[in-house]
Design a protein around this motif. Structure first.
Motif, PDB file in Angstrom:
ATOM      1  N   THR A  63      42.923  10.580  10.382  1.00  0.00           N
ATOM      2  CA  THR A  63      43.177  11.001   9.006  1.00  0.00           C
ATOM      3  C   THR A  63      42.038  10.541   8.113  1.00  0.00           C
ATOM      4  O   THR A  63      41.302   9.608   8.449  1.00  0.00           O
ATOM      5  CB  THR A  63      44.490  10.410   8.453  1.00  0.00           C
ATOM      6  OG1 THR A  63      44.375   8.967   8.414  1.00  0.00           O
ATOM      7  CG2 THR A  63      45.688  10.799   9.295  1.00  0.00           C
ATOM      8  N   GLU A  64      41.924  11.169   6.966  1.00  0.00           N
ATOM      9  CA  GLU A  64      40.871  10.798   6.026  1.00  0.00           C
ATOM     10  C   GLU A  64      41.091   9.394   5.473  1.00  0.00           C
ATOM     11  O   GLU A  64      40.162   8.589   5.380  1.00  0.00           O
ATOM     12  CB  GLU A  64      40.818  11.827   4.899  1.00  0.00           C
ATOM     13  CG  GLU A  64      40.396  13.208   5.387  1.00  0.00           C
ATOM     14  CD  GLU A  64      40.738  14.318   4.429  1.00  0.00           C
ATOM     15  OE1 GLU A  64      41.665  14.144   3.608  1.00  0.00           O
ATOM     16  OE2 GLU A  64      40.077  15.376   4.481  1.00  0.00           O
ATOM     17  N   ILE A  65      42.337   9.093   5.109  1.00  0.00           N
ATOM     18  CA  ILE A  65      42.602   7.773   4.550  1.00  0.00           C
ATOM     19  C   ILE A  65      42.457   6.685   5.617  1.00  0.00           C
ATOM     20  O   ILE A  65      42.030   5.562   5.332  1.00  0.00           O
ATOM     21  CB  ILE A  65      43.998   7.727   3.880  1.00  0.00           C
ATOM     22  CG1 ILE A  65      44.099   6.487   2.978  1.00  0.00           C
ATOM     23  CG2 ILE A  65      45.122   7.781   4.899  1.00  0.00           C
ATOM     24  CD1 ILE A  65      45.271   6.527   2.031  1.00  0.00           C
ATOM     25  N   GLY A  66      42.767   7.033   6.872  1.00  0.00           N
ATOM     26  CA  GLY A  66      42.562   6.083   7.961  1.00  0.00           C
ATOM     27  C   GLY A  66      41.088   5.799   8.192  1.00  0.00           C
ATOM     28  O   GLY A  66      40.682   4.645   8.409  1.00  0.00           O
ATOM     29  N   ASN A  67      40.258   6.832   8.134  1.00  0.00           N
ATOM     30  CA  ASN A  67      38.810   6.650   8.273  1.00  0.00           C
ATOM     31  C   ASN A  67      38.254   5.796   7.136  1.00  0.00           C
ATOM     32  O   ASN A  67      37.390   4.937   7.347  1.00  0.00           O
ATOM     33  CB  ASN A  67      38.107   8.002   8.296  1.00  0.00           C
ATOM     34  CG  ASN A  67      38.287   8.730   9.618  1.00  0.00           C
ATOM     35  OD1 ASN A  67      38.833   8.184  10.578  1.00  0.00           O
ATOM     36  ND2 ASN A  67      37.837   9.969   9.686  1.00  0.00           N
ATOM     37  N   LEU A  68      38.740   6.048   5.920  1.00  0.00           N
ATOM     38  CA  LEU A  68      38.285   5.272   4.765  1.00  0.00           C
ATOM     39  C   LEU A  68      38.594   3.796   4.956  1.00  0.00           C
ATOM     40  O   LEU A  68      37.724   2.935   4.746  1.00  0.00           O
ATOM     41  CB  LEU A  68      38.945   5.793   3.489  1.00  0.00           C
ATOM     42  CG  LEU A  68      38.721   4.947   2.231  1.00  0.00           C
ATOM     43  CD1 LEU A  68      37.248   4.875   1.873  1.00  0.00           C
ATOM     44  CD2 LEU A  68      39.538   5.501   1.060  1.00  0.00           C
ATOM     45  N   LEU A  69      39.811   3.497   5.358  1.00  0.00           N
ATOM     46  CA  LEU A  69      40.197   2.097   5.500  1.00  0.00           C
ATOM     47  C   LEU A  69      39.466   1.421   6.659  1.00  0.00           C
ATOM     48  O   LEU A  69      39.013   0.275   6.536  1.00  0.00           O
ATOM     49  CB  LEU A  69      41.710   2.003   5.688  1.00  0.00           C
ATOM     50  CG  LEU A  69      42.311   0.601   5.589  1.00  0.00           C
ATOM     51  CD1 LEU A  69      41.870  -0.116   4.319  1.00  0.00           C
ATOM     52  CD2 LEU A  69      43.829   0.667   5.647  1.00  0.00           C
ATOM     53  N   ALA A  70      39.315   2.125   7.786  1.00  0.00           N
ATOM     54  CA  ALA A  70      38.596   1.547   8.929  1.00  0.00           C
ATOM     55  C   ALA A  70      37.138   1.270   8.567  1.00  0.00           C
ATOM     56  O   ALA A  70      36.586   0.209   8.908  1.00  0.00           O
ATOM     57  CB  ALA A  70      38.684   2.479  10.134  1.00  0.00           C
ATOM     58  N   ASP A  71      36.499   2.201   7.864  1.00  0.00           N
ATOM     59  CA  ASP A  71      35.113   1.993   7.433  1.00  0.00           C
ATOM     60  C   ASP A  71      35.022   0.849   6.423  1.00  0.00           C
ATOM     61  O   ASP A  71      34.039   0.106   6.408  1.00  0.00           O
ATOM     62  CB  ASP A  71      34.553   3.274   6.821  1.00  0.00           C
ATOM     63  CG  ASP A  71      34.273   4.352   7.859  1.00  0.00           C
ATOM     64  OD1 ASP A  71      34.285   4.037   9.069  1.00  0.00           O
ATOM     65  OD2 ASP A  71      34.046   5.518   7.464  1.00  0.00           O
ATOM     66  N   SER A  72      36.038   0.710   5.579  1.00  0.00           N
ATOM     67  CA  SER A  72      36.054  -0.384   4.602  1.00  0.00           C
ATOM     68  C   SER A  72      36.117  -1.731   5.301  1.00  0.00           C
ATOM     69  O   SER A  72      35.396  -2.671   4.935  1.00  0.00           O
ATOM     70  CB  SER A  72      37.265  -0.226   3.665  1.00  0.00           C
ATOM     71  OG  SER A  72      37.199   0.965   2.921  1.00  0.00           O
ATOM     72  N   VAL A  73      36.970  -1.841   6.313  1.00  0.00           N
ATOM     73  CA  VAL A  73      37.103  -3.098   7.059  1.00  0.00           C
ATOM     74  C   VAL A  73      35.811  -3.418   7.801  1.00  0.00           C
ATOM     75  O   VAL A  73      35.349  -4.569   7.816  1.00  0.00           O
ATOM     76  CB  VAL A  73      38.295  -3.015   8.033  1.00  0.00           C
ATOM     77  CG1 VAL A  73      38.299  -4.200   8.998  1.00  0.00           C
ATOM     78  CG2 VAL A  73      39.610  -2.957   7.260  1.00  0.00           C
ATOM     79  N   ALA A  74      35.194  -2.407   8.398  1.00  0.00           N
ATOM     80  CA  ALA A  74      33.932  -2.631   9.112  1.00  0.00           C
ATOM     81  C   ALA A  74      32.847  -3.113   8.162  1.00  0.00           C
ATOM     82  O   ALA A  74      32.122  -4.076   8.450  1.00  0.00           O
ATOM     83  CB  ALA A  74      33.495  -1.342   9.811  1.00  0.00           C
ATOM     84  N   GLU A  75      32.737  -2.456   7.009  1.00  0.00           N
ATOM     85  CA  GLU A  75      31.687  -2.807   6.053  1.00  0.00           C
ATOM     86  C   GLU A  75      31.919  -4.184   5.444  1.00  0.00           C
ATOM     87  O   GLU A  75      30.982  -4.985   5.318  1.00  0.00           O
ATOM     88  CB  GLU A  75      31.626  -1.752   4.952  1.00  0.00           C
ATOM     89  CG  GLU A  75      30.492  -1.971   3.962  1.00  0.00           C
ATOM     90  CD  GLU A  75      30.349  -0.806   2.986  1.00  0.00           C
ATOM     91  OE1 GLU A  75      30.483  -1.033   1.766  1.00  0.00           O
ATOM     92  OE2 GLU A  75      30.106   0.330   3.454  1.00  0.00           O
ATOM     93  N   ALA A  76      33.149  -4.476   5.083  1.00  0.00           N
ATOM     94  CA  ALA A  76      33.438  -5.763   4.431  1.00  0.00           C
ATOM     95  C   ALA A  76      33.318  -6.934   5.392  1.00  0.00           C
ATOM     96  O   ALA A  76      32.903  -8.030   4.997  1.00  0.00           O
ATOM     97  CB  ALA A  76      34.841  -5.720   3.815  1.00  0.00           C
ATOM     98  N   SER A  77      33.688  -6.711   6.661  1.00  0.00           N
ATOM     99  CA  SER A  77      33.647  -7.807   7.634  1.00  0.00           C
ATOM    100  C   SER A  77      32.279  -7.963   8.284  1.00  0.00           C
ATOM    101  O   SER A  77      31.950  -9.033   8.807  1.00  0.00           O
ATOM    102  CB  SER A  77      34.693  -7.560   8.729  1.00  0.00           C
ATOM    103  OG  SER A  77      34.348  -6.418   9.508  1.00  0.00           O
TER     104      SER A  77
END
Length: 324
Positions: A63-77
């Motif tokens: 899903t789009e919102i799932g991709n957004l959140l996964a990319d957010s976690v990758a970038e922040a961590s």
């Protein structure tokens, strides 16, 4: 203050606080202020289109919102790979301005993002566990959205045997003997144990629960960030950009891909047949115009019968094709 009052009324309506507690909270905000409240009521970014949570979609596929959140976690961590459990996504983001309080609706839980080091074999086992409930009447929240890799699975196969391919962001296949750093949350890693359904069955990631065999993982970092914090950081990092995440083929169910190919082939065949019969109709007109059948002799007994029969055949075949 009026906006904050409105937010507290919403909390009262959903049963999260009493009316008296809401009024006391508004009084405190009026006299003391709050950086948290100011953030919640401020615009933190914009999204280009609706990113919807609907019909258990975040527990069934990409899903789009799932991709957004996964990319957010990758970038922040800072981890090259990140996974986000669909059960941690609880609301949609809608086109236009995004307010801070919306992040709490999307990610209400306080599970902390951690980075684990694991073998490719363990990562594969993690993804198999992610898919164990996708065919249930009520899909489980363990389904994982991903960043830094893509995978193909077959929902027709038994649980535990569904993953068929995992590829890293550079296109190479996952090496089950290589070591990878992966951002997950501490809930999956046993922070609350695995009894009574806690941890969503991710025992291969266990590094907290003393009652469960430790997983073949090493804890590299506890970030102290929640999904909500990671999402907030992503919006801050991209403040001058409209967020417009799309699905990109990170997660593919091969059964659905086969069905789509079949449907596409059938559609092409129907179009081909209709074009053929359209050309057939044009050829009839050409015969009438250039084949020696004139307006005068069309109405002769013999010519009229021939044209009528050809027309009837054409109309019958065209009707069948249009209805197929």
């Amino acid at each position: 203050v009026i906006e904050y009052l409105g937010s507290q009324v919403r909390q009262t309506l959903v049963g999260k606080m009493t009316l008296q507690e809401a009024l006391e909270a508004v009084d405190r905000y009026y006299y003391e202020g709050s950086e948290t409240v100011d953030y919640d009521l401020s615009v933190i970014g914009t999204v280009g289109h609706d990113m919807l949570l609907q019909n258990y979609n975040v527990r069934l596929g990409e899903t789009e919102i799932g991709n957004l959140l996964a990319d957010s976690v990758a970038e922040a961590s800072g981890a090259p790979i990140a996974v986000v459990n669909g059960g941690g996504i609880r609301s949609s983001l809608y086109q236009g301005e995004v307010y801070g309080e919306e992040l709490s609706a999307v990610c209400p839980y306080d599970n902390v993002v951690i980075i684990l080091e694991m073998k490719g074999k363990t990562l594969w086992e993690m993804m198999e566990n992610s898919l164990t409930t996708i065919t249930d009447d009520l899909p489980g929240g363990r389904f994982l959205h991903v960043s830094g890799f893509s995978y193909i699975f077959d929902s027709r196969k038994p649980a535990g045997q569904r993953v068929s391919e995992i590829r890293l962001a550079d296109g190479t296949e996952l090496d089950q003997n290589s070591t990878y750093q992966v951002a997950v949350n501490d809930y999956m890693a046993g922070r609350q144990g695995y009894a009574e359904g806690n941890g969503d069955g991710y025992k291969m990631l266990n590094c907290y629960d003393g009652q469960t065999t430790r997983g073949n993982v090493n804890l590299i970092l506890e970030t102290n960030m929640t999904y909500r914090d990671a999402l907030a950081q992503y919006f801050e990092n991209h403040r001058d950009t409209m967020i417009d995440k799309k699905t990109t083929g990170r997660i593919t169910d091969s059964e659905k891909r086969i069905l789509m190919r079949r449907e596409g082939a059938m559609l092409k065949e129907r179009v081909r047949r209709r074009i053929i019969f359209l050309l057939f109709g044009i050829s009839i007109v050409c015969v009438l115009l250039f084949g020696g059948i004139t307006v005068k002799n069309i109405y002769s007994s013999k010519s009229s019968d021939t044209v009528t029969k050809i027309s009837q055949i054409y109309l019958q075949e065209m009707t069948e094709q249009l209805n197929s």
